[in-house]
Design an enzyme around this catalytic site. Structure first.
Site, short mmCIF file in Angstrom:
data_model
loop_
_atom_site.label_atom_id
_atom_site.label_comp_id
_atom_site.label_asym_id
_atom_site.label_seq_id
_atom_site.Cartn_x
_atom_site.Cartn_y
_atom_site.Cartn_z
N LYS A 1 -38.42 22.48 -14.02
CA LYS A 1 -39.30 21.94 -12.98
C LYS A 1 -39.41 22.89 -11.78
O LYS A 1 -40.49 23.08 -11.22
CB LYS A 1 -38.80 20.56 -12.54
CG LYS A 1 -39.00 19.49 -13.60
CD LYS A 1 -38.42 18.15 -13.18
CE LYS A 1 -38.67 17.11 -14.27
NZ LYS A 1 -38.12 15.80 -13.93
N SER B 1 -39.36 10.12 -13.83
CA SER B 1 -39.10 11.08 -12.76
C SER B 1 -40.27 11.29 -11.80
O SER B 1 -40.14 12.00 -10.81
CB SER B 1 -38.67 12.44 -13.34
OG SER B 1 -39.72 13.02 -14.07
#
Length: 407
Positions: free
Chosen positions: A327, A284
């Protein structure tokens, strides 16, 4: 004889006997921490127990007859999906996100603080923690998805309050941000600060860990060399491959980014992810890697208030990621204003609390060019570049030679 003197039925049968029911609920805690040794592999035994097609004829070596477990409900817990694939295939996965900061404050006020007051024999007027101090404990003294360490720190404050009341004869102790270091010592964790200024080759990525989200600083530098790519920072295989894919993408489109292809043969690039003691993995950070490499090669600074997450392909597509809520929380803690996320993750925003979405400008992207428009101070200008004449002539000569040889 399959048993020994003093032997007993297995744990599953013992638990059924203890429950005195044919349809109890079994909770198997921390199933990802299971280990196998010379005595056997518990995961292999659990395959039969958890499989609804097999557990109606579960065979216990002590009883030596089949026992029906089909009416039992099994619930397991785990911090990671590091579970044998065959066992994982027999489970339905329910993901439970970590608590937000506001949720932790409410849990502390309603349950943890009253519980510790009762445990330490403190009256309501004798011990209190104000909201700012509670927020400081959560941010600087704990780093977790749950509240276990938070409860531990509150218990420590309660003990020290009892000692102060008994030793110094004070009537009450109030914990504030000004006196918290006196009781808990210096802060244990850095509260995710973002970069202070726009810098070349320094990008803020977002990572998911077992204790929630983290901001991940990615640094890149360029130096004279022979086109070598170095990566450091305790990176695992998937992340290393992500950096290789990012580098290949930048090289394939170097002219569009205003980078002379010959530059790659004369310069070495070093990509480092700080906090080298922490292992890092996953794809990611791909978009952040591309942004860092382009910034280094073009000399264009990256905006300090932008964080990003997303997997990159060799064609420049941005693929979806997991752990979006954690996140975004990490970005909010770090004082980030804009977060770049993959377009395919927009559907996950429905599960994100409004307080988080209102505090951040979330920008969905599907291609790398859209990321660069947001992340870089200015867009790189394309250049026109032709292969040097000598190299072209050499290539034609080789083709001609090979053609003659073939005949």
């Amino acid at each position: 004889r399959r048993t020994y003197i003093g032997s007993m039925p297995g744990k599953v049968i013992q638990a059924m006997r203890k429950a005195k029911r044919t349809n109890p609920l079994f909770l198997l805690d921390e199933i990802d921490k299971m280990g196998s040794d010379f005595r056997g592999d518990p995961a292999a035994a659990l395959l039969e127990v958890l499989d609804p097609e097999q557990n109606s004829t579960f065979n216990d070596h002590y009883l030596e007859v089949d026992y029906d477990l089909s009416n039992v409900m099994f619930v397991t817990t785990a911090n990671t999906l590091n579970i044998p694939p065959a066992l994982l295939d027999r489970m339905e996965i329910i993901r439970i996100a970590g608590y937000t900061e506001d949720e932790k404050i409410e849990i502390a006020k309603r349950h943890l603080i009253p519980g510790q007051k009762q445990a330490h024999g403190l009256e309501d007027h004798e011990f209190s923690i104000n909201d700012d101090a509670l927020k400081l404990i959560i941010r600087r003294y704990t780093r977790e998805a749950g509240v276990r360490n938070l409860e531990r720190e509150i218990a420590s404050l309660a003990r020290k309050a009892v000692k102060e009341i008994l030793s110094n004869g004070v009537k009450s102790v109030e914990i504030t941000p000004d006196n918290i270091e006196k009781y808990l010592g210096v802060p244990k964790y850095r509260y995710g600060e973002a970069e202070l200024e726009d810098q070349v080759g320094v990008v803020t990525g977002l990572a998911w860990t077992e204790v929630g989200g983290e901001i991940l600083t990615i640094e890149g530098v360029m130096m004279p060399g022979k086109g070598k790519m170095t990566v450091t920072g305790n990176l695992r295989d998937v992340m290393k491959e992500s950096i290789q894919a990012a580098n290949a993408y930048v090289r394939s489109r170097s002219v569009d980014f205003g980078i002379s292809p010959s530059l790659f043969e004369r310069k070495d690039i070093h990509v480092h992810v700080p906090e080298g003691a922490t292992p890092k993995d996953g794809p990611s950070a791909g978009v952040a890697m591309v942004t860092a490499i382009i910034s280094v090669l073009t000399g264009i600074p990256v905006r300090k208030d932008v964080a990003m997450t997303g997997e990159i392909t060799l064609r420049g597509r941005v693929l979806p990621i997991g752990g979006l809520k954690e996140k975004l929380l990490a970005a909010l803690r770090a004082g980030i204003k804009k977060v770049v996320i993959p377009e395919e993750n927009v559907k996950d925003l429905a599960e994100i609390p409004e307080t988080i979405k209102n505090a951040l400008e979330i920008i969905p992207v599907s291609r790398m060019d859209e990321v660069l428009k947001v992340a870089l101070v200015r867009m790189p200008e394309p250049i026109s570049w032709e292969e040097p004449a000598a190299a072209v002539a050499g290539g034609e000569a080789e083709q001609g030679t090979s053609h003659i040889t073939a005949h």
